[in-house]
Scaffold this active site. Sequence first.
Site, PDB file in Angstrom:
ATOM      1  N   GLU A 156     -11.986 -17.137   9.038  1.00  0.00           N
ATOM      2  CA  GLU A 156     -10.450 -17.475   8.474  1.00  0.00           C
ATOM      3  C   GLU A 156      -9.550 -17.727   9.789  1.00  0.00           C
ATOM      4  OE1 GLU A 156      -8.969 -13.788   6.253  1.00  0.00           O
ATOM      5  OE2 GLU A 156      -7.309 -15.048   5.305  1.00  0.00           O
ATOM      6  N   ASP A 164      -7.289 -15.259  -3.908  1.00  0.00           N
ATOM      7  CA  ASP A 164      -7.146 -14.532  -2.847  1.00  0.00           C
ATOM      8  C   ASP A 164      -6.329 -13.325  -3.045  1.00  0.00           C
ATOM      9  OD1 ASP A 164      -8.164 -13.351  -0.502  1.00  0.00           O
ATOM     10  OD2 ASP A 164      -6.811 -15.086   0.786  1.00  0.00           O
ATOM     11  N   ASP A 165      -4.882 -13.792  -3.356  1.00  0.00           N
ATOM     12  CA  ASP A 165      -3.721 -12.628  -3.639  1.00  0.00           C
ATOM     13  C   ASP A 165      -2.545 -13.366  -4.527  1.00  0.00           C
ATOM     14  OD1 ASP A 165      -4.748 -10.524  -1.762  1.00  0.00           O
ATOM     15  OD2 ASP A 165      -4.598 -12.242  -0.481  1.00  0.00           O
ATOM     16  N   THR A 180     -11.432  -4.343  -4.195  1.00  0.00           N
ATOM     17  CA  THR A 180     -10.619  -3.410  -3.652  1.00  0.00           C
ATOM     18  C   THR A 180     -11.129  -2.688  -2.728  1.00  0.00           C
ATOM     19  OG1 THR A 180      -8.293  -2.007  -4.143  1.00  0.00           O
ATOM     20  CG2 THR A 180     -10.397  -1.732  -5.421  1.00  0.00           C
ATOM     21  N   PRO A 235     -11.611   0.879  -1.335  1.00  0.00           N
ATOM     22  CA  PRO A 235     -11.330   2.347  -1.570  1.00  0.00           C
ATOM     23  C   PRO A 235     -10.626   3.017  -0.367  1.00  0.00           C
ATOM     24  CG  PRO A 235     -13.486   1.770  -2.254  1.00  0.00           C
ATOM     25  CD  PRO A 235     -12.875   0.593  -1.350  1.00  0.00           C
ATOM     26  N   HIS A 257       0.868  -1.262  -0.018  1.00  0.00           N
ATOM     27  CA  HIS A 257      -0.033   0.074   0.013  1.00  0.00           C
ATOM     28  C   HIS A 257       0.801   1.431  -0.086  1.00  0.00           C
ATOM     29  CE1 HIS A 257      -3.787  -2.338   1.751  1.00  0.00           C
ATOM     30  NE2 HIS A 257      -3.806  -2.278   0.325  1.00  0.00           N
TER      31      HIS A 257
HETATM   32  C1  6MZ Z   1      -4.935 -13.712   3.064  1.00  0.00           C
HETATM   33  N1  6MZ Z   1      -6.350 -13.439   3.583  1.00  0.00           N
HETATM   34  C2  6MZ Z   1      -7.070 -12.421   3.556  1.00  0.00           C
HETATM   35  N2  6MZ Z   1      -7.679 -12.315   4.671  1.00  0.00           N
HETATM   36  C3  6MZ Z   1      -8.570 -10.943   4.554  1.00  0.00           C
HETATM   37  N3  6MZ Z   1      -8.324  -9.781   4.237  1.00  0.00           N
HETATM   38  C4  6MZ Z   1      -7.379 -10.099   2.971  1.00  0.00           C
HETATM   39  C5  6MZ Z   1      -6.781 -11.085   2.785  1.00  0.00           C
HETATM   40  N4  6MZ Z   1      -5.838 -10.969   1.644  1.00  0.00           N
HETATM   41  C6  6MZ Z   1      -6.014  -9.407   1.195  1.00  0.00           C
HETATM   42  N5  6MZ Z   1      -7.008  -9.021   2.165  1.00  0.00           N
HETATM   43  C7  6MZ Z   1      -7.685  -7.667   1.994  1.00  0.00           C
HETATM   44  O1  6MZ Z   1      -7.219  -7.137   0.708  1.00  0.00           O
HETATM   45  C8  6MZ Z   1      -6.453  -5.926   0.933  1.00  0.00           C
HETATM   46  C9  6MZ Z   1      -5.280  -5.623  -0.243  1.00  0.00           C
HETATM   47  O2  6MZ Z   1      -6.001  -5.485  -1.314  1.00  0.00           O
HETATM   48  P1  6MZ Z   1      -6.869  -4.024  -1.662  1.00  0.00           P
HETATM   49  O3  6MZ Z   1      -5.933  -2.860  -1.072  1.00  0.00           O
HETATM   50  O4  6MZ Z   1      -8.054  -3.985  -1.145  1.00  0.00           O
HETATM   51  O5  6MZ Z   1      -6.763  -3.841  -3.097  1.00  0.00           O
HETATM   52  C10 6MZ Z   1      -5.617  -6.357   2.488  1.00  0.00           C
HETATM   53  O6  6MZ Z   1      -5.354  -4.909   2.949  1.00  0.00           O
HETATM   54  C11 6MZ Z   1      -6.821  -6.846   3.078  1.00  0.00           C
HETATM   55  O7  6MZ Z   1      -7.725  -5.916   3.512  1.00  0.00           O
HETATM   56 ZN    ZN Z   2      -9.415 -12.622   0.567  1.00  0.00          ZN
END
Ligand code: 6MZ
Ligand code: ZN
Length: 340
Positions: A201, A276-277, A101, A103, A69
């Site tokens: 989670e 997820d990511d 995402t 905001p 971020h």
């Molecule tokens: C691994 N498990 C997870 N559990 C919970 N929240 C998660 C996450 N992975 C990501 N985020 C959420 O997504 C944000 C990043 O993307 P954006 O800034 O929104 O685009 C993280 O800061 C968190 O709030």
């Molecule tokens: Zn998630």
Amino acid sequence: MSAHYTEQQLSFCTSLPKVELHAHLNGSLRDSTIRELALQKNLDPSLTKVLEKGDRTLSEVFQVFGVIHQVTTDHATLTRITQEVIEDFAADNVQYLELRTTPKDRPEHGMTKRSYTEAVIRGLRLAEQGCTTVVRLLLSIDRREDAAAAMATVQLAAELSPCVVGIDLSGNPTVGTWETWEPALQHARKLGLRLTIHAAEVYNPSETKQILEFRPDRLGHMCCLDDNLEKQFYDSLIPVELCLSSNIITESVGSFPDHHFLPFFQAGHPVVLCTDDSGVFETSLSKEYAIAAQAFGLSQKDLWQLSYQAIQHTFLSREDQQKLRESWNEHYATHSHTWN
Ligand SMILES: CNc1ncnc2c1ncn2[C@@H]1O[C@H](COP(=O)(O)O)[C@@H](O)[C@H]1O
Ligand SMILES: [Zn+2]
């Protein structure tokens, strides 16, 4: 992490048309982009160290987001990363993407929740010019946010419909309480927005019960359930987004074969595989399908069905869902005779 699938499994899963319903924008960034932005923004090298891959606990993952971020602070960067993330999903044969995402109001960077989201939408429009993937947005409420901030995100989402189709609740699961965001989520529902909530989670039975009673349209994760919650969850029939690598790397689940995907799937509960990511966890949706194939012994037909059934859990209209099905059916007609 070593490979948990064969090249053949991966190549089959890559060729499948896919739906991605749980992808966080800032968690899906290419490594090369993060490194380039960190240099550009003169990020302290001790911070970039946090970005090095490897197994991380859930709380360490949130430190990683803190660093990411710090390099995605301006509108042009947000537009760029959105375009790139969509292109990456498109290259992985994701034909429908619900990208989420949070905001952010960042007065020090001349950014409001609205200007943040508009910059993301510009990236989405640019990506649309170069690929056929259909993309919709979900706006996330971060669990660190208060009731007013949550409500502001909901109002914004309603104003930016139909590009924005819903609201997500996410963020560090050990932070905050459900009562803070529930009024905003109720309001979102009244406004016709669809809702998906990160739940269980970590083990938090009272909150998980409240979330199940609230009945969101979809759930995310559902890793830590006791017997009562599991029954309540099965009875709810609420579809759940499952992110295998994420849960293993953050140690919410011990190993792939032990992942709750299998009991949920065997019980016939609606499940959708998601990333997820993909940046933070070095994965892709095709890899997640291949991991599932290997860990749970899924056939090629099972994998196609998993992907096909995800269509009905999207936040698209029935007509738009039907259009996607046509593309899947075409794929099936051309390829299924070779499947095992
Ligand atoms: C691994 N498990 C997870 N559990 C919970 N929240 C998660 C996450 N992975 C990501 N985020 C959420 O997504 C944000 C990043 O993307 P954006 O800034 O929104 O685009 C993280 O800061 C968190 O709030
Ligand atoms: Zn998630």
